[in-house]
Write an enzyme that holds these catalytic residues in place. Structure first.
Site, mmCIF file in Angstrom:
data_model
loop_
_atom_site.group_PDB
_atom_site.id
_atom_site.type_symbol
_atom_site.label_atom_id
_atom_site.label_comp_id
_atom_site.label_asym_id
_atom_site.label_seq_id
_atom_site.Cartn_x
_atom_site.Cartn_y
_atom_site.Cartn_z
ATOM 1 C CE LYS A 67 -2.503 4.846 1.530
ATOM 2 N NZ LYS A 67 -3.942 4.927 1.706
ATOM 3 C CE LYS A 109 -4.073 -0.001 1.358
ATOM 4 N NZ LYS A 109 -5.452 -0.129 1.319
#
Length: 139
Positions: A50, A48
């Site tokens: 993140k 992702k």
């Protein structure tokens, strides 16, 4: 009597919010036992792209404290990516997923695989107006 015996859903569940709760409560309304896969930190960082605000063990602990969740545990990339591996691990009869996946190549394949073994997919809507990304941006 509920529609399904064992349900499964997975997600990051970082910055737990009412949208997460709405999803999990909808899932639990349809099954006797709800199992939640919590994507591990490696998945969040490398797939992702993140950095999670809360560490994986904290996210699992939060989910396990909810009355609508019967069991939450960490899942790695392989189990998150391949729903047949998730099925082998958790033995569910329904997979709950966000309705944004419906009709995607990935989920069309999963639907085909699941139909051969009698497993259903229920697509659920997201709660409008809230997301972990929005919360991070506000902060």
């Amino acid at each position: 009597m509920k529609k399904y015996r064992v349900g499964y859903t997975a997600g990051v569940f970082d910055l737990f919010h009412v949208g997460h709760l709405n999803l999990l409560e909808r899932c639990k309304e349809m099954c006797d036992v709800l199992i939640v896969g919590v994507c591990d930190d490696d998945y969040v960082i490398n797939i992702k792209h993140k950095k999670p605000v809360f560490a994986e063990n904290e996210r699992v602990r939060i989910l396990n404290a909810l009355k609508c969740v019967d069991r939450a545990e960490l899942v790695d990339f392989k189990i998150t990516d391949d729903k047949m591996l998730a099925l082998e691990k958790f033995h569910f009869d329904v997979l709950f997923s966000g309705d944004d996946w419906k009709g995607s190549e990935r989920y069309n394949k999963t639907e085909e695989q699941f139909s051969k073994v009698g497993v259903s997919i229920e697509y659920l809507p997201y709660t409008k107006g809230i997301s972990s990304t929005d919360i991070k941006n506000k902060i």
